[in-house]
Every structure is written in C-alpha cells, then in structure tokens.
Design a protein around this motif. Structure first.
Motif, PDB file in Angstrom:
ATOM      1  N   TYR A 166       0.855  -1.177   0.000  1.00  0.00           N
ATOM      2  CA  TYR A 166       0.000   0.000   0.000  1.00  0.00           C
ATOM      3  C   TYR A 166       0.895   1.232   0.000  1.00  0.00           C
ATOM      4  O   TYR A 166       1.681   1.436   0.943  1.00  0.00           O
ATOM      5  N   GLU A 167       0.793   2.020  -1.046  1.00  0.00           N
ATOM      6  CA  GLU A 167       1.612   3.219  -1.193  1.00  0.00           C
ATOM      7  C   GLU A 167       3.062   2.904  -0.869  1.00  0.00           C
ATOM      8  O   GLU A 167       3.682   2.094  -1.547  1.00  0.00           O
ATOM      9  N   ASP A 168       3.628   3.487   0.196  1.00  0.00           N
ATOM     10  CA  ASP A 168       5.047   3.282   0.498  1.00  0.00           C
ATOM     11  C   ASP A 168       5.296   2.256   1.607  1.00  0.00           C
ATOM     12  O   ASP A 168       6.393   2.200   2.162  1.00  0.00           O
ATOM     13  N   VAL A 169       4.287   1.438   1.934  1.00  0.00           N
ATOM     14  CA  VAL A 169       4.434   0.440   3.001  1.00  0.00           C
ATOM     15  C   VAL A 169       4.028  -0.941   2.489  1.00  0.00           C
ATOM     16  O   VAL A 169       3.408  -1.077   1.430  1.00  0.00           O
ATOM     17  N   LEU A 170       4.373  -1.943   3.296  1.00  0.00           N
ATOM     18  CA  LEU A 170       4.041  -3.325   2.959  1.00  0.00           C
ATOM     19  C   LEU A 170       3.506  -4.021   4.206  1.00  0.00           C
ATOM     20  O   LEU A 170       4.155  -4.010   5.255  1.00  0.00           O
ATOM     21  N   ILE A 171       2.319  -4.602   4.087  1.00  0.00           N
ATOM     22  CA  ILE A 171       1.752  -5.402   5.181  1.00  0.00           C
ATOM     23  C   ILE A 171       2.215  -6.828   4.942  1.00  0.00           C
ATOM     24  O   ILE A 171       1.971  -7.393   3.874  1.00  0.00           O
ATOM     25  N   TRP A 172       2.895  -7.396   5.920  1.00  0.00           N
ATOM     26  CA  TRP A 172       3.450  -8.744   5.768  1.00  0.00           C
ATOM     27  C   TRP A 172       3.442  -9.442   7.128  1.00  0.00           C
ATOM     28  O   TRP A 172       2.967  -8.898   8.115  1.00  0.00           O
ATOM     29  N   GLY A 173       3.960 -10.656   7.174  1.00  0.00           N
ATOM     30  CA  GLY A 173       4.077 -11.400   8.423  1.00  0.00           C
ATOM     31  C   GLY A 173       2.726 -11.730   9.033  1.00  0.00           C
ATOM     32  O   GLY A 173       1.740 -11.968   8.338  1.00  0.00           O
ATOM     33  N   VAL A 174       2.678 -11.721  10.357  1.00  0.00           N
ATOM     34  CA  VAL A 174       1.456 -12.122  11.050  1.00  0.00           C
ATOM     35  C   VAL A 174       0.313 -11.145  10.784  1.00  0.00           C
ATOM     36  O   VAL A 174      -0.854 -11.554  10.738  1.00  0.00           O
ATOM     37  N   THR A 175       0.616  -9.868  10.569  1.00  0.00           N
ATOM     38  CA  THR A 175      -0.451  -8.907  10.252  1.00  0.00           C
ATOM     39  C   THR A 175      -1.103  -9.279   8.925  1.00  0.00           C
ATOM     40  O   THR A 175      -2.331  -9.224   8.793  1.00  0.00           O
ATOM     41  N   ALA A 176      -0.306  -9.695   7.950  1.00  0.00           N
ATOM     42  CA  ALA A 176      -0.857 -10.147   6.666  1.00  0.00           C
ATOM     43  C   ALA A 176      -1.671 -11.422   6.843  1.00  0.00           C
ATOM     44  O   ALA A 176      -2.707 -11.593   6.188  1.00  0.00           O
ATOM     45  N   LYS A 177      -1.241 -12.328   7.733  1.00  0.00           N
ATOM     46  CA  LYS A 177      -2.021 -13.552   7.991  1.00  0.00           C
ATOM     47  C   LYS A 177      -3.393 -13.207   8.577  1.00  0.00           C
ATOM     48  O   LYS A 177      -4.408 -13.782   8.186  1.00  0.00           O
ATOM     49  N   ILE A 178      -3.420 -12.277   9.515  1.00  0.00           N
ATOM     50  CA  ILE A 178      -4.690 -11.856  10.116  1.00  0.00           C
ATOM     51  C   ILE A 178      -5.571 -11.196   9.058  1.00  0.00           C
ATOM     52  O   ILE A 178      -6.768 -11.506   8.950  1.00  0.00           O
ATOM     53  N   LEU A 179      -4.979 -10.295   8.268  1.00  0.00           N
ATOM     54  CA  LEU A 179      -5.732  -9.613   7.216  1.00  0.00           C
ATOM     55  C   LEU A 179      -6.285 -10.600   6.197  1.00  0.00           C
ATOM     56  O   LEU A 179      -7.445 -10.502   5.786  1.00  0.00           O
ATOM     57  N   HIS A 180      -5.473 -11.571   5.796  1.00  0.00           N
ATOM     58  CA  HIS A 180      -5.922 -12.596   4.844  1.00  0.00           C
ATOM     59  C   HIS A 180      -7.144 -13.325   5.392  1.00  0.00           C
ATOM     60  O   HIS A 180      -8.152 -13.490   4.705  1.00  0.00           O
ATOM     61  N   HIS A 181      -7.062 -13.753   6.639  1.00  0.00           N
ATOM     62  CA  HIS A 181      -8.180 -14.481   7.246  1.00  0.00           C
ATOM     63  C   HIS A 181      -9.425 -13.591   7.307  1.00  0.00           C
ATOM     64  O   HIS A 181     -10.529 -14.034   6.967  1.00  0.00           O
ATOM     65  N   LEU A 182      -9.254 -12.346   7.713  1.00  0.00           N
ATOM     66  CA  LEU A 182     -10.380 -11.417   7.803  1.00  0.00           C
ATOM     67  C   LEU A 182     -11.058 -11.246   6.442  1.00  0.00           C
ATOM     68  O   LEU A 182     -12.285 -11.337   6.337  1.00  0.00           O
ATOM     69  N   ILE A 183     -10.282 -11.026   5.398  1.00  0.00           N
ATOM     70  CA  ILE A 183     -10.859 -10.855   4.065  1.00  0.00           C
ATOM     71  C   ILE A 183     -11.567 -12.129   3.616  1.00  0.00           C
ATOM     72  O   ILE A 183     -12.679 -12.076   3.084  1.00  0.00           O
ATOM     73  N   GLU A 184     -10.954 -13.269   3.851  1.00  0.00           N
ATOM     74  CA  GLU A 184     -11.581 -14.537   3.470  1.00  0.00           C
ATOM     75  C   GLU A 184     -12.916 -14.740   4.197  1.00  0.00           C
ATOM     76  O   GLU A 184     -13.851 -15.307   3.638  1.00  0.00           O
ATOM     77  N   VAL A 185     -13.010 -14.266   5.425  1.00  0.00           N
ATOM     78  CA  VAL A 185     -14.233 -14.418   6.218  1.00  0.00           C
ATOM     79  C   VAL A 185     -15.348 -13.488   5.757  1.00  0.00           C
ATOM     80  O   VAL A 185     -16.508 -13.896   5.655  1.00  0.00           O
ATOM     81  N   ILE A 186     -15.009 -12.233   5.467  1.00  0.00           N
ATOM     82  CA  ILE A 186     -16.080 -11.259   5.246  1.00  0.00           C
ATOM     83  C   ILE A 186     -16.424 -10.994   3.793  1.00  0.00           C
ATOM     84  O   ILE A 186     -17.476 -10.402   3.513  1.00  0.00           O
ATOM     85  N   ILE A 187     -15.594 -11.413   2.853  1.00  0.00           N
ATOM     86  CA  ILE A 187     -15.877 -11.139   1.447  1.00  0.00           C
ATOM     87  C   ILE A 187     -16.465 -12.381   0.785  1.00  0.00           C
ATOM     88  O   ILE A 187     -15.876 -13.459   0.863  1.00  0.00           O
ATOM     89  N   PRO A 188     -17.609 -12.234   0.126  1.00  0.00           N
ATOM     90  CA  PRO A 188     -18.219 -13.379  -0.552  1.00  0.00           C
ATOM     91  C   PRO A 188     -17.250 -13.978  -1.562  1.00  0.00           C
ATOM     92  O   PRO A 188     -16.552 -13.269  -2.288  1.00  0.00           O
ATOM     93  N   LYS A 189     -17.193 -15.299  -1.614  1.00  0.00           N
ATOM     94  CA  LYS A 189     -16.250 -16.011  -2.481  1.00  0.00           C
ATOM     95  C   LYS A 189     -16.541 -15.820  -3.963  1.00  0.00           C
ATOM     96  O   LYS A 189     -15.662 -15.915  -4.778  1.00  0.00           O
ATOM     97  N   ASN A 190     -17.774 -15.547  -4.319  1.00  0.00           N
ATOM     98  CA  ASN A 190     -18.141 -15.460  -5.726  1.00  0.00           C
ATOM     99  C   ASN A 190     -17.968 -14.061  -6.310  1.00  0.00           C
ATOM    100  O   ASN A 190     -18.316 -13.841  -7.458  1.00  0.00           O
ATOM    101  N   LYS A 191     -17.464 -13.119  -5.545  1.00  0.00           N
ATOM    102  CA  LYS A 191     -17.291 -11.753  -6.082  1.00  0.00           C
ATOM    103  C   LYS A 191     -15.892 -11.547  -6.575  1.00  0.00           C
ATOM    104  O   LYS A 191     -14.962 -12.091  -6.140  1.00  0.00           O
TER     105      LYS A 191
END
Length: 191
Positions: A166-191
């Motif tokens: 994102y812009e001049d930063v990078l989300i990685w490591g455990v924060t990226a794992k949490i974010l990945h799980h959150l997106i997988e949970v709240i975003i419909p799979k068919n979109k």
C-alpha cells in the motif's frame, strides 16, 4: 449498503466463520490486537506503522494496534481494548467489538488473538511517536482488490508470498495472515 447494514454483514460473517484455534499456552506468550474498522467514504481498516527506532524489533512494520496481556486484563479482548487506548487514544466505549478472528502465532512465540471492532470516530487519534510513526487507514475495497489480484482468494499463501502493498508500506508477516483471514471471512467467495 449503508453503514449499519455493512457492520451487521461483517458481524454475521465473523460469527459464522471458523477461526484458528489457540496453540499450547506453554509455548506461546498471549497477546491480542484489534482490527479496527472505520467508515468514511467507504469501509476502512486502521493500521499503525511502528516507529523507525534503531534496535526496535518491529521497526517500521505495519500492524494492528495491540500488545501483551497484562495481569490486570480480565480477558484478551480487554487487552486489545486497553492497548487500543494506550497506543491510539481510542476509548473502549467508542468501539463496538464484533468478535474474535481466532489465534495467529509469530516466529518469536507470540500467540495473537485478533479481535474486530468498529470505531464510532468520536475523539481524536493520538499516539506516541516513540512507538508509532503514523496511523494509516486503508480502504477495505483496496485490500480486497489486492487479495484477489494476487490470487489469495480461497487459498492460504505461504508466509513469504503473503504481502499487501500500500503506497510506500508493505503489510506482511502475522499482520498479513490476520488480514488474509479477515478478508476470506467477510468477502463473498463469488465476487
């Protein structure tokens, strides 16, 4: 969809999902974080960038606000709310907690229970620049687009692959794992 409907949709998705279980407590130090939503022109997640301090183990890293469980904390949720107030000046009464996303471990034996909440945006964010260099709200639509474009949807990428630029930063490591799980949970799979 209005803000109230959006909050309800996220809340329902979090409560219906299966989240990672806690590890053996003998091997991990308990910590917790708050994945905090805010509503401006759209839905945003609020991240912090850790301070640029020589020798600081989390120097310049992107994270959700949080920290170690203290003896006075009545729960890991209480820890997340206390840390949110300590790190960003956001009072617990200004946050509607939606629930836990489960447990995520770091390579240095921390067990992070990640909570989700919605900030009503009363008050002003304040932080100690010795610990946090800046607060960065990022659009959930943007993060979801990155998630899909990188082919993360429906699979669990290797930790070395899993990054959200994102812009001049990078989300990685455990924060990226949490974010990945959150997106997988709240975003419909068919979109």
């Amino acid at each position: 969809m209005d803000q109230k409907e959006c909050i309800q949709k996220i809340h329902t998705a979090i409560h219906r999902a299966v989240h990672p279980d806690p590890p053996d407590p003998d091997f991990f130090q308990p910590t917790s974080v708050m994945a905090l939503f805010a509503f401006n022109e759209g839905v945003e997640l609020i991240f912090i960038q850790k301070a640029d301090v020589e020798g600081y183990p989390w120097r310049n890293q992107m994270a959700f606000p949080g920290g170690h469980v203290d003896e006075q904390d009545t729960s890991t949720q209480a820890t997340a709310l206390r840390e949110l107030e300590e790190e960003m000046g956001i009072c617990s009464q200004d946050v509607k907690v939606m629930g836990s996303l489960g447990h995520f471990q770091t390579i240095n034996n921390k067990d992070i229970e990640a909570f989700t909440g919605v900030w009503n945006q009363k008050g002003k964010i304040t932080f100690d620049p010795a610990e946090i260099s800046r607060v960065i709200p990022i659009s959930l639509a943007y993060l979801t687009r990155v998630h899909r474009e990188k082919g993360y949807a429906g699979r669990r990428p290797d930790i070395m692959e899993l990054t959200y630029p994102y812009e001049d930063v990078l989300i990685w490591g455990v924060t990226a794992k949490i974010l990945h799980h959150l997106i997988e949970v709240i975003i419909p799979k068919n979109k």
